[in-house]
Design a protein around this motif. Structure first.
Motif, PDB file in Angstrom:
ATOM      1  N   GLU A   1       0.829  -1.204   0.000  1.00 47.18           N
ATOM      2  CA  GLU A   1       0.000   0.000   0.000  1.00 47.18           C
ATOM      3  C   GLU A   1       0.860   1.248   0.000  1.00 47.18           C
ATOM      4  O   GLU A   1       0.552   2.233  -0.691  1.00 47.18           O
ATOM      5  CB  GLU A   1      -0.926  -0.005   1.225  1.00 47.18           C
ATOM      6  CG  GLU A   1      -1.924   1.140   1.268  1.00 47.18           C
ATOM      7  CD  GLU A   1      -2.971   1.080   0.167  1.00 47.18           C
ATOM      8  OE1 GLU A   1      -3.669   2.105  -0.028  1.00 47.18           O
ATOM      9  OE2 GLU A   1      -3.090   0.041  -0.502  1.00 47.18           O
TER      10      GLU A   1
ATOM     11  N   GLU B   1       0.779   4.221  -2.791  1.00 49.34           N
ATOM     12  CA  GLU B   1       0.478   5.600  -2.418  1.00 49.34           C
ATOM     13  C   GLU B   1       1.534   6.578  -2.901  1.00 49.34           C
ATOM     14  O   GLU B   1       1.200   7.661  -3.411  1.00 49.34           O
ATOM     15  CB  GLU B   1       0.316   5.699  -0.901  1.00 49.34           C
ATOM     16  CG  GLU B   1      -0.986   5.083  -0.392  1.00 49.34           C
ATOM     17  CD  GLU B   1      -1.037   4.971   1.118  1.00 49.34           C
ATOM     18  OE1 GLU B   1      -2.145   4.735   1.639  1.00 49.34           O
ATOM     19  OE2 GLU B   1       0.010   5.113   1.773  1.00 49.34           O
TER      20      GLU B   1
ATOM     21  N   ARG C   1       3.203   5.064   7.029  1.00 50.74           N
ATOM     22  CA  ARG C   1       3.346   3.678   6.573  1.00 50.74           C
ATOM     23  C   ARG C   1       4.572   2.982   7.180  1.00 50.74           C
ATOM     24  O   ARG C   1       4.479   1.801   7.547  1.00 50.74           O
ATOM     25  CB  ARG C   1       3.379   3.611   5.052  1.00 50.74           C
ATOM     26  CG  ARG C   1       2.049   3.932   4.392  1.00 50.74           C
ATOM     27  CD  ARG C   1       0.965   2.955   4.783  1.00 50.74           C
ATOM     28  NE  ARG C   1      -0.331   3.334   4.227  1.00 50.74           N
ATOM     29  CZ  ARG C   1      -1.480   2.755   4.524  1.00 50.74           C
ATOM     30  NH1 ARG C   1      -1.508   1.765   5.395  1.00 50.74           N
ATOM     31  NH2 ARG C   1      -2.609   3.162   3.971  1.00 50.74           N
TER      32      ARG C   1
END
Length: 354
Positions: free
Chosen positions: A168, A172, A209
């Motif tokens: 992810e 992003e 993250r």
């Protein structure tokens, strides 16, 4: 006496060693394919990845892991070091898209390979070769980030938890880079758009993250993940805002980038957007995005930004976002040493000069 795991320099050394070990193995693989042709590829990636960088992303990931109660482990250090290869990919591609000449005081990768082409007397366009090489090296760094994570020594169950966060994050940052390019093309100068770009291009993959990656490695509970999100996203945006300020007002001797480079590139950052909102009628804005912008032009645009109050507005937003981030740690169930380090990292991320 400083606790050994509170010594950021020690962690940076361990991350660098992990990267050095990994890239040495990759260099051997390239040499098996074609030593003479591929040695410059290994040299360029090592120069960018091993020699430079603040190692903030691995630090946030490592302390996200430690904050969740994880014990120190060389495999974890190797896993979070893979974030530096994601960063290298983004930087190489960014410099191509922005037409930047330098990175950390040295020629950007596309310029490095254009020079290689010229010195070797090869056929074709040196700049085209440099751009193509940089795109491919950026892609290679992204591929290698995956390899480094999976060869770190983490167990299969741990990797299964970490992988969705890692994937992810890479999605992003790639989408954020596109939004940055698209925003410059449309000329959108709103602060809302600038904040959206900052969130996805930098904020999430710089702090949020990585923290969640460390938490996933440790198997952290959802409650701690929420605290990390509340800390990481505003702090990541504050980090990007500091980067925006440095891109206009930073000392090139310290930043390794020419003075006012963001102004030459026409970046619609929050700083610029705020200045346009409050002082958008000034004729000086016609200079924004001029690749030949000289020192006088940089000084003129700086004056408009300061005079509009945008610099003060941006500094206040950095302070507010940092306070919001630190507030998210209040009441969070994390180790005392991790709380201390994460507080210090917040200051390092937002008060830096490079």
């Amino acid at each position: 006496m400083t606790h050994p795991f509170l010594d950021r320099a020690e962690l940076r050394t361990r991350v660098r060693q992990a990267l050095d070990d990994f890239l040495r193995q990759r260099r051997s693989r390239l040499a098996e394919i074609e030593l003479e042709a591929l040695a410059p590829v290994a040299d360029a990636i090592e120069a960018l990845v091993v020699q430079g960088g603040k190692r903030l992303r691995p630090a946030f990931a490592y302390w996200g892991y430690r904050g969740a109660g994880g014990a120190d482990d060389d495999a974890v250090v190797a896993a979070v070091a893979a974030l530096e290869l994601v960063q290298a990919s983004a930087l190489i591609h960014d410099d191509v898209m922005d037409g930047s000449e330098t990175r950390r005081g040295e020629p950007a990768v596309h310029r490095r390979f254009a020079t290689l082409h010229t010195r070797a007397g090869w056929r074709g366009d040196p700049d085209g070769f440099g751009t193509a090489a940089a795109i491919l090296l950026g892609d290679l760094c992204l591929v290698w980030s995956d390899e480094m994570l999976h060869s770190s020594g983490l167990g299969a169950d741990t990797l299964a938890r970490a992988r969705p966060v890692f994937d992810e994050m890479r999605t992003e940052v790639t989408i954020g880079q596109y939004l940055d390019v698209q925003t410059q093309a449309t000329g959108d100068t709103s602060t809302a758009r600038a904040s959206l770009v900052a969130r996805f291009k930098s904020a999430k993959y710089t702090i949020e993250r990585p923290l969640l990656l460390g938490a996933a490695i440790a198997g952290a509970p959802e409650e701690l993940n929420k605290a990390y999100e509340g800390y990481g996203l505003p702090l990541g945006e504050a980090f990007q805002l500091r980067d925006d300020v440095l891109g206009v007002f930073g000392d090139p001797v310290v930043t390794g980038k020419p003075a006012g480079d963001d102004l030459r590139e026409g970046k619609r950052t929050y700083l610029v957007a705020a200045a346009m909102e409050d002082g958008g009628a000034d004729d000086a804005w016609k200079l924004l995005g001029d690749p030949e912008l000289d020192a006088a032009g940089v000084a003129r645009l700086r004056g408009v930004i300061v005079g509009s109050g945008a610099l003060d507005r941006t500094e206040r937003r950095i302070a507010d976002l940092t306070a919001e981030a630190l507030g998210a740690l209040d009441g969070a169930h994390l180790t005392a040493e991790a709380r201390e380090v994460l507080t210090g990292l917040a200051q390092a991320a937002t008060q830096r000069t490079v």
